[in-house]
Motif scaffolding. Sequence first.
Motif, PDB file in Angstrom:
ATOM      1  N   PRO A  39       0.732  -1.010   0.054  1.00  0.00           N
ATOM      2  CA  PRO A  39      -0.025  -0.106  -0.216  1.00  0.00           C
ATOM      3  C   PRO A  39       0.719   1.205   0.139  1.00  0.00           C
ATOM      4  O   PRO A  39       0.499   2.286  -0.638  1.00  0.00           O
ATOM      5  CB  PRO A  39      -0.795   0.072   1.340  1.00  0.00           C
ATOM      6  N   ALA A  40       1.837   1.334   0.806  1.00  0.00           N
ATOM      7  CA  ALA A  40       2.701   2.765   0.961  1.00  0.00           C
ATOM      8  C   ALA A  40       3.418   2.981  -0.349  1.00  0.00           C
ATOM      9  O   ALA A  40       3.428   3.820  -0.830  1.00  0.00           O
ATOM     10  CB  ALA A  40       3.351   2.402   2.182  1.00  0.00           C
ATOM     11  N   THR A  41       4.090   1.846  -0.800  1.00  0.00           N
ATOM     12  CA  THR A  41       5.055   1.842  -1.940  1.00  0.00           C
ATOM     13  C   THR A  41       3.982   2.495  -3.048  1.00  0.00           C
ATOM     14  O   THR A  41       4.621   3.195  -3.797  1.00  0.00           O
ATOM     15  CB  THR A  41       5.604   0.688  -2.280  1.00  0.00           C
ATOM     16  N   VAL A  42       3.111   1.704  -3.409  1.00  0.00           N
ATOM     17  CA  VAL A  42       2.316   1.965  -4.547  1.00  0.00           C
ATOM     18  C   VAL A  42       1.584   3.493  -4.473  1.00  0.00           C
ATOM     19  O   VAL A  42       1.583   4.205  -5.257  1.00  0.00           O
ATOM     20  CB  VAL A  42       0.997   0.875  -4.812  1.00  0.00           C
ATOM     21  N   LEU A  43       1.056   3.685  -3.332  1.00  0.00           N
ATOM     22  CA  LEU A  43       0.566   5.122  -3.079  1.00  0.00           C
ATOM     23  C   LEU A  43       1.559   6.336  -3.576  1.00  0.00           C
ATOM     24  O   LEU A  43       1.305   7.038  -4.254  1.00  0.00           O
ATOM     25  CB  LEU A  43      -0.086   5.364  -1.681  1.00  0.00           C
ATOM     26  N   LEU A  44       2.539   6.135  -2.734  1.00  0.00           N
ATOM     27  CA  LEU A  44       3.679   7.113  -2.825  1.00  0.00           C
ATOM     28  C   LEU A  44       4.338   7.293  -4.428  1.00  0.00           C
ATOM     29  O   LEU A  44       4.673   8.318  -5.072  1.00  0.00           O
ATOM     30  CB  LEU A  44       4.890   7.068  -2.142  1.00  0.00           C
ATOM     31  N   ALA A  45       4.348   6.061  -5.258  1.00  0.00           N
ATOM     32  CA  ALA A  45       4.718   5.997  -6.441  1.00  0.00           C
ATOM     33  C   ALA A  45       3.584   6.849  -7.742  1.00  0.00           C
ATOM     34  O   ALA A  45       4.150   7.347  -8.366  1.00  0.00           O
ATOM     35  CB  ALA A  45       5.033   4.496  -6.933  1.00  0.00           C
ATOM     36  N   LEU A  46       2.584   6.544  -7.117  1.00  0.00           N
ATOM     37  CA  LEU A  46       1.356   7.090  -8.110  1.00  0.00           C
ATOM     38  C   LEU A  46       1.339   8.423  -7.645  1.00  0.00           C
ATOM     39  O   LEU A  46       0.871   9.402  -8.635  1.00  0.00           O
ATOM     40  CB  LEU A  46       0.011   6.353  -7.637  1.00  0.00           C
ATOM     41  N   ALA A  47       1.497   9.077  -6.454  1.00  0.00           N
ATOM     42  CA  ALA A  47       1.361  10.362  -6.104  1.00  0.00           C
ATOM     43  C   ALA A  47       2.570  11.032  -6.760  1.00  0.00           C
ATOM     44  O   ALA A  47       2.330  11.994  -7.569  1.00  0.00           O
ATOM     45  CB  ALA A  47       1.489  10.493  -4.531  1.00  0.00           C
ATOM     46  N   ALA A  48       3.873  10.543  -6.964  1.00  0.00           N
ATOM     47  CA  ALA A  48       4.899  10.897  -7.746  1.00  0.00           C
ATOM     48  C   ALA A  48       4.611  11.070  -9.201  1.00  0.00           C
ATOM     49  O   ALA A  48       5.082  12.083  -9.949  1.00  0.00           O
ATOM     50  CB  ALA A  48       6.179  10.123  -7.642  1.00  0.00           C
ATOM     51  N   LEU A  49       3.713  10.187  -9.858  1.00  0.00           N
ATOM     52  CA  LEU A  49       3.479  10.160 -11.031  1.00  0.00           C
ATOM     53  C   LEU A  49       2.211  11.211 -11.387  1.00  0.00           C
ATOM     54  O   LEU A  49       2.198  11.712 -12.608  1.00  0.00           O
ATOM     55  CB  LEU A  49       2.882   8.659 -11.587  1.00  0.00           C
ATOM     56  N   ALA A  76      -2.292   8.964   8.619  1.00  0.00           N
ATOM     57  CA  ALA A  76      -1.984  10.508   8.385  1.00  0.00           C
ATOM     58  C   ALA A  76      -0.699  10.743   7.866  1.00  0.00           C
ATOM     59  O   ALA A  76      -0.483  11.527   6.999  1.00  0.00           O
ATOM     60  CB  ALA A  76      -2.238  11.097   9.753  1.00  0.00           C
ATOM     61  N   ARG A  77       0.339  10.026   8.488  1.00  0.00           N
ATOM     62  CA  ARG A  77       1.728  10.367   7.725  1.00  0.00           C
ATOM     63  C   ARG A  77       1.826   9.843   6.377  1.00  0.00           C
ATOM     64  O   ARG A  77       2.542  10.428   5.676  1.00  0.00           O
ATOM     65  CB  ARG A  77       2.706   9.593   8.630  1.00  0.00           C
ATOM     66  N   LEU A  78       1.193   8.981   6.056  1.00  0.00           N
ATOM     67  CA  LEU A  78       1.105   8.322   4.585  1.00  0.00           C
ATOM     68  C   LEU A  78       0.463   9.140   3.610  1.00  0.00           C
ATOM     69  O   LEU A  78       0.970   9.573   2.513  1.00  0.00           O
ATOM     70  CB  LEU A  78       0.895   6.706   4.608  1.00  0.00           C
ATOM     71  N   LEU A  79      -0.731   9.667   3.912  1.00  0.00           N
ATOM     72  CA  LEU A  79      -1.467  10.575   3.139  1.00  0.00           C
ATOM     73  C   LEU A  79      -0.676  11.896   3.025  1.00  0.00           C
ATOM     74  O   LEU A  79      -0.664  12.528   1.911  1.00  0.00           O
ATOM     75  CB  LEU A  79      -2.845  10.897   3.896  1.00  0.00           C
ATOM     76  N   ALA A  80      -0.054  12.509   4.255  1.00  0.00           N
ATOM     77  CA  ALA A  80       0.627  13.663   4.091  1.00  0.00           C
ATOM     78  C   ALA A  80       1.949  13.576   3.261  1.00  0.00           C
ATOM     79  O   ALA A  80       2.169  14.589   2.495  1.00  0.00           O
ATOM     80  CB  ALA A  80       0.956  14.301   5.406  1.00  0.00           C
ATOM     81  N   ALA A  81       2.539  12.564   3.408  1.00  0.00           N
ATOM     82  CA  ALA A  81       3.749  12.421   2.539  1.00  0.00           C
ATOM     83  C   ALA A  81       3.390  12.088   0.856  1.00  0.00           C
ATOM     84  O   ALA A  81       3.927  12.630   0.099  1.00  0.00           O
ATOM     85  CB  ALA A  81       4.465  10.846   2.774  1.00  0.00           C
ATOM     86  N   ALA A  82       2.328  11.370   0.800  1.00  0.00           N
ATOM     87  CA  ALA A  82       1.830  11.451  -0.791  1.00  0.00           C
ATOM     88  C   ALA A  82       1.371  12.631  -1.239  1.00  0.00           C
ATOM     89  O   ALA A  82       1.712  13.111  -2.309  1.00  0.00           O
ATOM     90  CB  ALA A  82       0.753  10.256  -0.696  1.00  0.00           C
ATOM     91  N   ALA A  83       0.464  13.627  -0.354  1.00  0.00           N
ATOM     92  CA  ALA A  83       0.226  14.870  -0.935  1.00  0.00           C
ATOM     93  C   ALA A  83       1.401  15.569  -1.138  1.00  0.00           C
ATOM     94  O   ALA A  83       1.332  16.463  -2.171  1.00  0.00           O
ATOM     95  CB  ALA A  83      -0.833  15.386   0.140  1.00  0.00           C
ATOM     96  N   ALA A  84       2.288  15.875  -0.219  1.00  0.00           N
ATOM     97  CA  ALA A  84       3.583  16.527  -0.211  1.00  0.00           C
ATOM     98  C   ALA A  84       4.295  16.023  -1.599  1.00  0.00           C
ATOM     99  O   ALA A  84       4.877  16.948  -2.541  1.00  0.00           O
ATOM    100  CB  ALA A  84       4.383  16.558   0.995  1.00  0.00           C
ATOM    101  N   LEU A  85       4.499  14.840  -1.810  1.00  0.00           N
ATOM    102  CA  LEU A  85       5.216  14.220  -2.766  1.00  0.00           C
ATOM    103  C   LEU A  85       4.695  14.751  -4.218  1.00  0.00           C
ATOM    104  O   LEU A  85       5.128  15.089  -5.309  1.00  0.00           O
ATOM    105  CB  LEU A  85       5.346  12.835  -2.691  1.00  0.00           C
ATOM    106  N   LEU A  86       3.127  14.717  -4.241  1.00  0.00           N
ATOM    107  CA  LEU A  86       2.588  15.187  -5.449  1.00  0.00           C
ATOM    108  C   LEU A  86       2.802  16.730  -5.645  1.00  0.00           C
ATOM    109  O   LEU A  86       3.143  16.939  -6.958  1.00  0.00           O
ATOM    110  CB  LEU A  86       1.147  14.869  -5.220  1.00  0.00           C
ATOM    111  N   VAL A  87       2.587  17.511  -4.790  1.00  0.00           N
ATOM    112  CA  VAL A  87       3.032  19.151  -5.022  1.00  0.00           C
ATOM    113  C   VAL A  87       4.263  19.188  -5.568  1.00  0.00           C
ATOM    114  O   VAL A  87       4.522  20.053  -6.354  1.00  0.00           O
ATOM    115  CB  VAL A  87       2.538  19.630  -3.815  1.00  0.00           C
ATOM    116  N   VAL A  88       5.659  18.341  -4.669  1.00  0.00           N
ATOM    117  CA  VAL A  88       6.840  18.648  -5.233  1.00  0.00           C
ATOM    118  C   VAL A  88       6.947  18.221  -6.806  1.00  0.00           C
ATOM    119  O   VAL A  88       7.724  18.817  -7.504  1.00  0.00           O
ATOM    120  CB  VAL A  88       7.708  17.961  -4.119  1.00  0.00           C
ATOM    121  N   ALA A  89       6.341  17.128  -7.090  1.00  0.00           N
ATOM    122  CA  ALA A  89       6.815  16.429  -8.214  1.00  0.00           C
ATOM    123  C   ALA A  89       5.950  17.367  -9.441  1.00  0.00           C
ATOM    124  O   ALA A  89       6.768  17.673 -10.423  1.00  0.00           O
ATOM    125  CB  ALA A  89       5.956  14.956  -8.478  1.00  0.00           C
TER     126      ALA A  89
END
Length: 597
Positions: free
Chosen positions: A86-96, A125-138
């Motif tokens: 779950p964590a790896t896929v969510l972060l990867a998709l947020a970066a994409l 909460a940490r996982l969703l926040a990290a995914a949102a921040a990664l999406l904005v940076v990307a």
Amino acid sequence: MPSPLPVSILVSVLRTAPFRRPVPGRPSAGPSGRAVRASVETVGVVLAGLGVWVAVAGLELLPHPYAPVPALAFGAALFPLRRRFPATVLLALAALTGPAFCVGPVTAATAYTVARRTVVARRRARLLAAAAALLVVAAAVAAPWPGPGQVPYGLALGLILAPTAVIVPGLVGTAHGQQRRLVRALRERGDAAERARRLADSEARIHERSRIAAEMHDLVGHRLSLISLHAGGLELALERADPELRGEALLVRRTTRDAMRELRQALGVLGPLGRDTGPEALTDATGTRADVEALVAESRDGGIAVRLDWTGPDLDARPAPVRRAVHRLVRESLTNVHRYASAAHVTVTVVHGGATVRVTVRNGAPPPPHVPAADGGTGRGLTGLRERVELLGGTFDAGPLPTGGFRVDAVVPAEIGDAPAPGRPGAGPLEADGLPGTHGTATEDAHDVEHADGGEDAKDAEDAGHAGAGAAHVLTLALGLLALSVLMALGTAFVHATAPRKDSAGPRPLPRVGMTYDDVAGLGVLDNAAVRAAATGHEPPRPAGTAGCTYPFNGGTESRPGALRVARYCFDATRRLIAIDRFTVPSVRDAAPWETP
């Protein structure tokens, strides 16, 4: 607007088998059903992403319209792995999603699933926040090439995509997951309370049965003991006085002893758990091959032609209730042969298979002249055998044969609990909860089976009652994904529309002398009638060789109150710019009411 094709696909899958609740009595979907469901979900989110891409690309706002498509294909390959990683896929998709906005619907579905399945609130909460921040940076980093062109606009695009692709789906998944866990906890508490109530009722019945057993033993057992004692004294007194009557006294004493033994066996049903009652409850050989052979030999000594056919291993390793049922089947059947067909040939067949024990007692028609028994019997013996076998989960059949004989056929499970005990209409609590000589084992099994059947019935009823709610829930999720896709398309189109185009970067060139009229007009220098009228009569003389002049509106500005600065572009006969003049002419404006004298 996104294409309505994803919506129609998502709505149509609601009628497919993977999304329907299990029907009572029908097996649930196996691995193939789960694979079909995963495929349908993947196709649905990919179509939603394609709808977002088509909506934005159709407005011709993207500098590289086909660049996000490979990222969408890669996101579709990652989407089925969201439950395993779950964590790896969510972060990867947020970066994409940052450089490829069309991956947003895939990321939204993944964020919903991950948030719903993550139990720990802090980790979620940490996982969703990290995914949102990664999406904005990307999105900000990718802005110069596939994005809107400038980092501030890429940052704005990321701030639009982060709520729609990560935060809002994550909050919805969190609420749904907490609701499901709460309902499951409440259901488990209800089941535990129901089990506690059943146990309390069972314990109350056990105490009541123990009290009944004690009273029956004290009242009836005492009387039978006195009868046996007096019969023994009468037997000793008649030994010399009247030897012929001594046999009758001996018969009374033996009958009384047998009655006491049967009474103790019957009280074993009502007595407390763990207490051995009756001689048969104390022997480990009951129901074994040696025990059945002893019963057959005893009947053979009584004048009956009986044969035993035993197939399979011995029953010494089987539970006591199974062995006792086999013993009672053979003994009761042979007793009936003694009473009603003592001159007939009898065959006792015991077949011990891997899961069942089959007992068949068959007797032929007695040879003529046959005198029927004066007492036709009450039939309670066969009824008791049927109850005993059915309480163990077996089957029982007894009836006359076409040849004039009689057959008793029973199949008993080799292990307790192999088959559920069938209920009987009108069975009382004592008949349903106990079995002679089982010492509470059959009682516990009956309660377990009753609870299991009740739980399955309740589950089936709940599934049938919530089938419509499940379909409505899936439809709600599909409509929610559609709404998020529309917001993603609108936000992306707005950012790309407001961002400056890459091919128009830098200041526009200014008109210069020597340019043709068409070149000057191409730079936006066009004649304005109002500015021409203001300059008429107040402009300086035109240069020599002027064939015509242009007075553009963007060249007329008010430099000070009452003065209008005008630009004049003069062309010669060959339509070439020969002079650019700027001068000031008076301007006229109406006075405000409070300024009028």
